[in-house]
Design a protein around this motif. Structure first.
Motif, PDB file in Angstrom:
ATOM      1  N   ARG A   1      68.538 -11.614  12.776  1.00  0.00           N
ATOM      2  CA  ARG A   1      68.760 -12.707  13.733  1.00  0.00           C
ATOM      3  C   ARG A   1      70.182 -12.669  14.294  1.00  0.00           C
ATOM      4  NH1 ARG A   1      66.677 -17.929  14.900  1.00  0.00           N
ATOM      5  NH2 ARG A   1      67.809 -18.601  16.740  1.00  0.00           N
TER       6      ARG A   1
ATOM      7  N   ARG B   1      63.513 -14.758  19.538  1.00  0.00           N
ATOM      8  CA  ARG B   1      62.209 -14.304  20.048  1.00  0.00           C
ATOM      9  C   ARG B   1      62.359 -12.934  20.693  1.00  0.00           C
ATOM     10  NH1 ARG B   1      58.442 -18.140  19.798  1.00  0.00           N
ATOM     11  NH2 ARG B   1      59.116 -20.289  19.446  1.00  0.00           N
TER      12      ARG B   1
ATOM     13  N   PRO C   1      59.091 -14.639  12.841  1.00  0.00           N
ATOM     14  CA  PRO C   1      60.484 -15.120  12.875  1.00  0.00           C
ATOM     15  C   PRO C   1      61.439 -14.096  12.280  1.00  0.00           C
ATOM     16  CG  PRO C   1      59.025 -16.842  12.089  1.00  0.00           C
ATOM     17  CD  PRO C   1      58.198 -15.592  12.169  1.00  0.00           C
TER      18      PRO C   1
ATOM     19  N   ASP D   1      57.266 -15.483   3.586  1.00  0.00           N
ATOM     20  CA  ASP D   1      57.005 -16.110   4.878  1.00  0.00           C
ATOM     21  C   ASP D   1      55.675 -16.842   4.874  1.00  0.00           C
ATOM     22  OD1 ASP D   1      59.334 -15.435   6.146  1.00  0.00           O
ATOM     23  OD2 ASP D   1      58.559 -13.533   6.914  1.00  0.00           O
TER      24      ASP D   1
ATOM     25  N   SER E   1      65.621 -22.341   8.387  1.00  0.00           N
ATOM     26  CA  SER E   1      64.914 -21.064   8.474  1.00  0.00           C
ATOM     27  C   SER E   1      63.459 -21.260   8.125  1.00  0.00           C
ATOM     28  CB  SER E   1      65.544 -20.046   7.508  1.00  0.00           C
ATOM     29  OG  SER E   1      64.721 -18.935   7.405  1.00  0.00           O
TER      30      SER E   1
END
Length: 532
Positions: free
Chosen positions: A126, A325, A488, A507, A527
């Motif tokens: 990220r 994204r 993500p 996840d 998160s």
């Protein structure tokens, strides 16, 4: 991220830049090398030996980094690369040069994969968009700047300086990495080298590279030599797959491909590598033969393509870091690659040089979007224990894609060009033109006008074959990109004890937890993935 980290990443980028640049910088020096050392019939192996060694060792370096330490492995790779560079510059005959180029390639195989693996461990996906953008900057510069730098060094110093120039830059990279890179402590594991898998993978890559290099040129496609190479490649790949499923520490862990996004990213990397290398190698020939540009000017005419790739990768990295994204970018990149390849079909013998240069922008932007997003998807899909293997697989498939693409599409280019020349000039004149050494950009103005026009038209026809192939690759990439899922991106640095970490299971557990507590939504900055 601290200033020290950025300085360390700069050292990693220097190593990567050297590896990419050396695949291209020798190209413009090859005629001078042949005149100095002789061995014209083996000249192609000066490039092939480097690419072959680099491709074969890329995944092995990645796995060694996972097992033995990424920083030490990277420094070893760049030291081997510099050793090969110095020896190549001292070569006294063609055999020595080819052998030392292979030594260079052995080291180069660990530079890209090592740098990506170190960045993947230091920074979470990220937050790594800006760093990945820095990586994206050097690739188009190397592809366009390589021939320019090689030509300048050869003209004003010596062809040997195309190798010597690596030494001070590489030494600076080693110094920076040794003093500025601080990796988190990793779990101590007993190294278990997958010798069988490494050997089978090397055999498969060598066979595929020779198949792509010799097929349709040195030997006809149906010849016993080509069929034997194809059989060896298939058997080696089958054996490699079987060994990787059984070994404890595989070179390319099959578990990586259980992740859908990882598999798709590798497919896209292969396709964009094939399109990029083919287009960037054959567009300069069009610029020289048809537009009458010098080698340096031909490189300058590709600046829109380079800056398109560069700008797209910078923007993509920034945008992905901002909102997390990424699914849109490979889809958009595939579409722009299709549009760019089709737009370049407008190029012919009458196209103005400025228009020809501008038309390269669109396909450059498309390539940049796909390359940046596939790198981030790969890093996000792998656990820390597999970071080196994951980045090695990405680099390997991009390299193999480029090698196979330029070989296969190059055969199409040559066949279309020869067919067009034969139709315009006749078989005897075409054969005489090729054998007489007149088929060069420098001697084209000295040919009779009808013959020169026929050559320009034939080169344009050959380029159209390359572009149609690139368009087909882009269509395949566009279709595959729609299958990517928007998972993500991680917001924390992966644990070094990768065996105990299953990011996707975590996840799924977190998503299930969210579904069962919909009345208590997560805060904006929480998160949705596991806490690393």
């Amino acid at each position: 991220m601290t200033r020290s980290l950025y300085v360390g990443v700069f050292g990693l980028l220097l190593g990567m830049f050297l590896a990419m640049l050396d695949g291209l910088i020798v190209g413009t020096a090859l005629p001078t090398i042949a005149g100095d050392l002789g061995g014209l019939d083996h000249l192609a192996w000066v490039v092939t030996a480097y690419m072959l060694a680099g491709a074969a060792t890329t995944p092995i370096w990645g796995k060694l980094g996972d097992l033995l330490g990424r920083k030490a492995t990277f420094i070893t790779a760049i030291t081997l690369f510099l050793l090969g560079s110095g020896l190549a510059g001292l070569s006294q005959d063609m055999s020595q040069l080819i052998a030392f180029r292979a030594v260079q390639g052995l080291g180069a195989g660990g530079l890209m994969v090592g740098a990506l693996a170190i960045i993947g461990v230091l920074v979470p996906p990220r937050e790594s968009g800006r760093l990945q953008s820095m990586i994206g900057i050097i690739m188009p510069i190397a592809y366009v700047g390589g021939p320019l730098v090689g030509g300048l060094l050869t003209d004003y110093l010596s062809w040997r300086w195309t190798f010597y120039v690596n030494l001070p830059i590489g030494a600076l990279a080693v110094l920076i990495i040794a003093t500025r890179i601080r990796l988190p402590p990793a779990e101590r594991v007993k190294p278990r080298i997958d010798y069988g898998g490494a050997a089978l993978l090397t055999v498969a890559i060598v066979a595929l590279t020779l198949l792509a290099t010799w097929g349709g040129t040195t030997y006809p496609w149906p010849s016993p030599q080509v069929l034997a190479l194809a059989t060896v490649a298939v058997l080696a790949l089958v054996g490699f797959t079987a060994v990787e499923r059984r070994t404890v520490e595989p070179v390319i862990p099959p578990r990586l491909f259980s992740d859908r996004n990882f598999t798709l990213a590798q497919i896209l990397s292969f396709l964009v590598g094939a399109a990029m290398v083919s287009v960037t190698n054959y567009l300069p020939q069009y610029m020289q033969f048809v537009q009458g540009a010098s080698p340096a000017a031909a490189g300058m005419l590709l600046l829109p393509l380079m800056f398109g790739m560069l700008g797209a990768q910078l923007a993509t990295g920034q945008l992905i870091s901002r909102n997390g994204r990424y699914r849109l970018y490979p889809i958009l990149g595939g579409a722009l690659m299709i549009a760019g390849a089709l737009a370049l079909l407008l190029l012919d013998a009458d196209t103005a040089a400025a228009a020809a240069s501008a038309l390269t922008l669109v396909i450059g932007v498309g390539m940049g979007l796909v390359m940046q997003s596939t790198t981030l998807i790969t890093m996000n899909s792998a656990d820390s224990r597999d970071m080196g293997a994951a980045s090695g697989t990405l680099t390997l498939l991009r390299t193999i894609g480029g090698s196979l693409g330029i070989a296969l599409l190059g055969t199409l280019y040559a066949s279309r060009m020869q067919a067009d020349l034969t139709a315009r000039l006749g078989q005897d004149t075409t054969s005489q033109l090729e054998r007489g050494g007149e088929f060069t950009p420098e001697r084209l103005p000295n040919l009779p006008a009808p013959m020169a026009d026929a050559v320009r038209e034939a080169v344009s026809s050959g380029l159209h074959g390359i572009l149609l192939g690139a368009a087909a690759l882009a269509v395949t990439a566009f279709a595959a990109s729609w299958l990517i899922r928007e998972t993500p991106l991680r917001t924390g640095i992966p644990s070094q004890t990768g065996a105990a970490t299953d990011s996707h299971a975590a996840d799924r557990q977190m998503n299930a937890l969210r579904a069962s507590h919909r009345r208590t939504p997560l805060a904006h900055n929480e998160s949705v993935g596991p806490r690393w």
